[in-house]
Design an enzyme around this catalytic site. Structure first.
Site, PDB file in Angstrom:
ATOM      1  N   SER A 164      31.250  25.336  64.559  1.00 57.79           N
ATOM      2  CA  SER A 164      31.577  24.584  65.574  1.00 57.79           C
ATOM      3  C   SER A 164      30.158  24.414  66.306  1.00 57.79           C
ATOM      4  O   SER A 164      28.714  23.777  65.273  1.00 57.79           O
ATOM      5  CB  SER A 164      31.948  24.460  66.409  1.00 57.79           C
ATOM      6  OG  SER A 164      32.921  23.489  67.350  1.00 57.79           O
ATOM      7  N   ASP A 373      39.200  19.116  58.296  1.00 57.10           N
ATOM      8  CA  ASP A 373      38.810  19.271  59.937  1.00 57.10           C
ATOM      9  C   ASP A 373      38.397  17.316  60.525  1.00 57.10           C
ATOM     10  O   ASP A 373      38.064  17.075  59.531  1.00 57.10           O
ATOM     11  CB  ASP A 373      37.332  19.903  59.527  1.00 57.10           C
ATOM     12  CG  ASP A 373      36.794  20.392  61.176  1.00 57.10           C
ATOM     13  OD1 ASP A 373      37.619  20.310  62.059  1.00 57.10           O
ATOM     14  OD2 ASP A 373      35.439  20.355  61.455  1.00 57.10           O
ATOM     15  N   HIS A 432      39.080  22.657  60.365  1.00 58.40           N
ATOM     16  CA  HIS A 432      37.996  23.702  60.850  1.00 58.40           C
ATOM     17  C   HIS A 432      37.475  24.872  60.990  1.00 58.40           C
ATOM     18  O   HIS A 432      36.482  25.440  60.995  1.00 58.40           O
ATOM     19  CB  HIS A 432      38.053  23.277  62.609  1.00 58.40           C
ATOM     20  CG  HIS A 432      36.481  23.230  63.313  1.00 58.40           C
ATOM     21  ND1 HIS A 432      35.662  22.881  63.033  1.00 58.40           N
ATOM     22  CD2 HIS A 432      36.371  23.908  64.555  1.00 58.40           C
ATOM     23  CE1 HIS A 432      35.216  22.903  64.131  1.00 58.40           C
ATOM     24  NE2 HIS A 432      34.901  23.677  65.101  1.00 58.40           N
TER      25      HIS A 432
END
Length: 451
Positions: A164, A373, A432
């Site tokens: 991320s 994601d 994610h």
């Protein structure tokens, strides 16, 4: 390792104090399999780290055993907490062994980065980092402290693996570390960098959201129209260098998308917000930090609030007692909101140029993305990869992909392709948090990357 063994394990810890580059007291287990401590990266700014030595570690000089530095996102999410106990560390939040721990393939080094995240803290609010480069400088100071005093660690190539927003730290740290190595200030070998669902180009990601969600039936044309007006606004703000304003508009865009999609989970478009076990406190956190919806996983799942499996209880009660060096009045993650606030001017800045620089320097760069994601979608990642100016990018883009499998099952788990020092993995049925959603394929990927 059962809970009783865990308690006994920590009861036999002993203190090893050292002063090196502003380091505070550090501790390790008698067998040296774990070490942790604080590094004062700047006056009154303290960063916490935790190192695990792999039981599989070998001493073959021809094949030096690797170390993975895990960088969490947020900004403000705890690697020592989330990455360690919820994703790739040796124990889960119930303190049970994790079968898919990355410790099988490498030693693991977790940090709470930037200062103010997790167990890391600042004594004055003015000391929070305001840019990714400042975060990289602090991390470089930490690496100097940890590696320069340990000749065993110096022999191991370091792989920086990020998730991320951590991807932005990873590329700035990679360049900062290389500079320190060349100057003789840092004694380590950089093995490579991996960018997992990484926030490298915010503009490309926000532009990907509405088309992606329309294609999978989570948005209708009206939702797309409302979203497009805000993405165009973000594009203009970024072009004008109005990055704080772009961060505010990004927050508006997330609200619009949640409203018109009936609260799609930004970390897995197959779910509604709050259903993902790693991001289950979304609504709670959104109330506390209204602007920063992306920080929803600063606190992770609370399977049994107040009991076993609760990460907040684990970090603030159980581990504080056992680690011994966490300040008594420090609340794990207590400064995380301030960490995000301080970086609001850098949050929407791209880091594509840094990826280009690393590739040009010959650094191995691995990119991996989960299929479902949203926040750091594969569509957005492919868009920024196509903008790379690296000499090999045209050849890379023209290549065919190779399917990926796990075990004896001939079920497609993903795809990959590589050219020179650039590697890309498309991970199917993962959101994610790739190591959580597809642990087998993630472990195989790590093995390919570090060995």
């Amino acid at each position: 390792m059962g809970k009783s063994h865990f308690v006994l394990f920590f009861c036999v810890l002993f203190l090893v104090s050292f002063i090196n580059n502003g380091a505070m007291a550090a501790r390790k287990t008698p067998d040296g399999s774990e070490q942790w401590g604080y590094v004062q990266v700047r006056p009154k700014a303290h960063m916490f780290w935790w190192y695990y030595r792999s039981p599989q570690r070998t001493n073959d000089p021809n094949k030096p055993w690797p170390i993975i530095l895990w960088l969490q996102g947020g900004p403000g999410a705890s690697g020592v907490g989330i990455g360690n106990f919820e994703e790739v560390g040796p124990l889960d939040t119930f303190l049970k062994p994790r079968n898919s721990t990355w410790l099988q393939k490498a030693d693991l080094l977790f940090v709470d980065n930037p200062v103010g995240t997790g167990y890391s803290f600042v004594e004055e609010n003015s000391l929070f980092v305001k840019t990714d480069e400042e975060a990289a400088a602090d991390l470089t100071t930490l690496l100097i402290s940890v590696f320069n005093r340990d000749k065993v660690l110096q022999k191991s190539p370091l792989y920086i693996v990020a998730e991320s927003y951590g991807g932005k730290y990873a590329v700035t740290l990679g360049l900062s570390a290389l500079k320190a190595i060349e100057a003789g200030k840092l004694k380590l070998k950089l093995g490579g960098i991996a960018l997992g669902d990484s926030w490298i180009s915010p503009e490309d990601f926000v532009f990907s959201w509405a088309p992606l969600l329309k294609d999978v039936s989570r948005l209708d044309s009206k939702g797309v129209e409302k979203s497009n007006s805000l993405t165009q606004k973000i594009k203009q703000q970024i072009a004008k260098g109005q990055f704080v304003a772009a961060t505010n508009t990004w927050s508006e865009l997330e609200t619009v998308i949640e409203t018109y999609s009936n609260y799609v989970d930004f970390y897995n478009f197959l779910l509604d917000s709050g259903m993902d076990p790693v991001s289950a406190t979304a609504s709670e956190l959104a109330q506390r930090i209204t602007l920063k919806r992306y920080s929803r996983y600063l606190e992770s799942s609370k399977a049994l609030p107040g009991g076993d499996g609760d990460l907040d209880t684990l970090m603030n009660v159980i581990l504080k007692k056992k680690l011994k060096i966490i300040p008594k009045d420090l609340q794990w993650g207590g400064q995380s909101g301030s960490v995000f606030d301080a970086l609001s001017g850098d949050f929407m800045k791209p880091r594509i140029n840094e990826v280009d620089e690393l590739l040009a320097k010959g650094v191995n760069v691995t990119i991996y993305n989960g299929q479902v994601d949203v926040i750091c979608s594969t569509k957005g990642t492919e868009a920024w990869v196509e903008k790379l100016k690296w000499e090999g990018i045209k050849t890379f883009l023209s290549m065919d992909r190779t399917p990926l499998y796990c075990g004896h099952e001939k079920l497609t788990k993903g795809f990959t392709k590589s050219y020179k020092n650039l590697h890309f993995y498309w991970i199917l049925k993962a959101g994610h948090f790739v190591p959580v959603d597809q642990p087998c394929i993630a472990l195989n990927m790590v093995s390919n990357m570090v060995h």
